[in-house]
Write a protein that holds these residues in place. Structure first.
Motif, PDB file in Angstrom:
ATOM      1  N   CYS A  51      11.246  23.618   1.958  1.00 13.23           N
ATOM      2  CA  CYS A  51      10.540  22.431   2.432  1.00 13.23           C
ATOM      3  C   CYS A  51      10.604  22.373   3.965  1.00 13.23           C
ATOM      4  O   CYS A  51      11.690  22.360   4.548  1.00 13.23           O
ATOM      5  N   PHE A  53       9.679  19.860   5.946  1.00 16.63           N
ATOM      6  CA  PHE A  53      10.222  18.568   6.381  1.00 16.63           C
ATOM      7  C   PHE A  53      11.747  18.623   6.390  1.00 16.63           C
ATOM      8  O   PHE A  53      12.394  18.183   7.345  1.00 16.63           O
ATOM      9  N   HIS A  54      12.339  19.193   5.336  1.00 23.10           N
ATOM     10  CA  HIS A  54      13.790  19.280   5.233  1.00 23.10           C
ATOM     11  C   HIS A  54      14.352  20.210   6.298  1.00 23.10           C
ATOM     12  O   HIS A  54      15.403  19.930   6.891  1.00 23.10           O
ATOM     13  N   GLN A  55      13.668  21.316   6.566  1.00 26.84           N
ATOM     14  CA  GLN A  55      14.149  22.250   7.584  1.00 26.84           C
ATOM     15  C   GLN A  55      14.125  21.623   8.977  1.00 26.84           C
ATOM     16  O   GLN A  55      15.019  21.866   9.780  1.00 26.84           O
ATOM     17  N   THR A  57      13.973  18.151   9.772  1.00 26.42           N
ATOM     18  CA  THR A  57      14.722  16.895   9.932  1.00 26.42           C
ATOM     19  C   THR A  57      16.130  16.934   9.346  1.00 26.42           C
ATOM     20  O   THR A  57      16.966  16.095   9.693  1.00 26.42           O
ATOM     21  N   LEU A  59      16.633  16.110   6.395  1.00 21.08           N
ATOM     22  CA  LEU A  59      16.553  15.095   5.338  1.00 21.08           C
ATOM     23  C   LEU A  59      15.593  15.563   4.249  1.00 21.08           C
ATOM     24  O   LEU A  59      14.650  16.301   4.530  1.00 21.08           O
ATOM     25  N   PRO A  60      15.801  15.115   3.028  1.00 18.74           N
ATOM     26  CA  PRO A  60      14.854  15.485   1.977  1.00 18.74           C
ATOM     27  C   PRO A  60      13.537  14.734   2.146  1.00 18.74           C
ATOM     28  O   PRO A  60      13.520  13.580   2.567  1.00 18.74           O
ATOM     29  N   CYS A  61      12.438  15.400   1.839  1.00 21.43           N
ATOM     30  CA  CYS A  61      11.135  14.720   1.840  1.00 21.43           C
ATOM     31  C   CYS A  61      11.006  13.939   0.526  1.00 21.43           C
ATOM     32  O   CYS A  61      11.850  14.092  -0.365  1.00 21.43           O
ATOM     33  N   PRO A  62       9.981  13.122   0.379  1.00 20.37           N
ATOM     34  CA  PRO A  62       9.840  12.361  -0.871  1.00 20.37           C
ATOM     35  C   PRO A  62       9.731  13.239  -2.118  1.00 20.37           C
ATOM     36  O   PRO A  62      10.029  12.785  -3.217  1.00 20.37           O
ATOM     37  N   CYS A  64      11.206  16.480  -2.310  1.00 24.71           N
ATOM     38  CA  CYS A  64      12.287  17.463  -2.384  1.00 24.71           C
ATOM     39  C   CYS A  64      13.013  17.328  -3.721  1.00 24.71           C
ATOM     40  O   CYS A  64      13.311  16.216  -4.166  1.00 24.71           O
ATOM     41  N   TRP A 136      12.644   8.179  -3.159  1.00 18.82           N
ATOM     42  CA  TRP A 136      13.067   8.763  -1.890  1.00 18.82           C
ATOM     43  C   TRP A 136      14.288   8.029  -1.350  1.00 18.82           C
ATOM     44  O   TRP A 136      15.252   8.641  -0.894  1.00 18.82           O
ATOM     45  N   LYS A 139      17.396   9.067  -3.069  1.00 19.64           N
ATOM     46  CA  LYS A 139      17.900  10.368  -2.615  1.00 19.64           C
ATOM     47  C   LYS A 139      18.610  10.232  -1.272  1.00 19.64           C
ATOM     48  O   LYS A 139      19.626  10.872  -1.039  1.00 19.64           O
TER      49      LYS A 139
END
Length: 145
Positions: A51, A53-55, A57, A59-62, A64, A136, A139
């Motif tokens: 992902c 977004f995860h890489q 930030t 943080l998990p994306c909605p 993930c 989200w 998580k």
């Protein structure tokens, strides 16, 4: 209070026309992939890109955990699926229902048409976004990703 009306009708459809064959094939492909992925992961192979977004930030994306959730559901692990993506089991079951319906439509040549008032569509859209936001948030703040 908005009147929420859903009218369901059945009418003949031309075989192999419209979105049903594509949805049935793509959905079956996703379900099959969800079944096979754990065997690939066990051998150190991950064909799914990470992902972005995860890489970026941390943080998990909605969404993930969706792949892992579908893989867990494909192997009957409801709790594991819900732990990595809280709405994953619901989405997995919705995909199974869509594949079954679309397969039926292709084979039978019939479709079911659902007509909804704009108010109902708006209400369902807001509800779906609220459920996604709650998933989200869980998580981020409860499950500790």
């Amino acid at each position: 209070m908005l009147p929420l009306v859903v009218a369901v009708t059945s009418f003949p459809a031309q075989r192999l026309r419209g979105p049903e064959p594509g949805v049935a094939a793509a959905g079956a492909g996703i379900l099959g992939t969800a079944w096979v992925l754990p065997a690939l992961w066990a051998r150190g192979v991950n064909p799914i890109p990470p992902c972005i977004f995860h890489q970026v930030t941390g943080l998990p994306c909605p969404f993930c955990g969706g792949t892992r959730s579908f893989a867990a559901m494909a192997h009957g692990n409801l709790l594991g699926a819900a732990h990595v993506f809280p709405i994953g089991p619901l989405l997995f079951l919705a995909l199974v229902a869509a594949v079954l319906y679309c397969s039926w439509a292709v084979v039978s040549g019939r479709r079911i048409q659902v007509t909804m008032e704009r108010g109902l569509v708006r209400t369902l859209t807001v509800l779906a976004l609220a459920v996604l936001a709650a998933s989200w948030a869980s998580k981020l703040f409860i499950l500790g990703y």
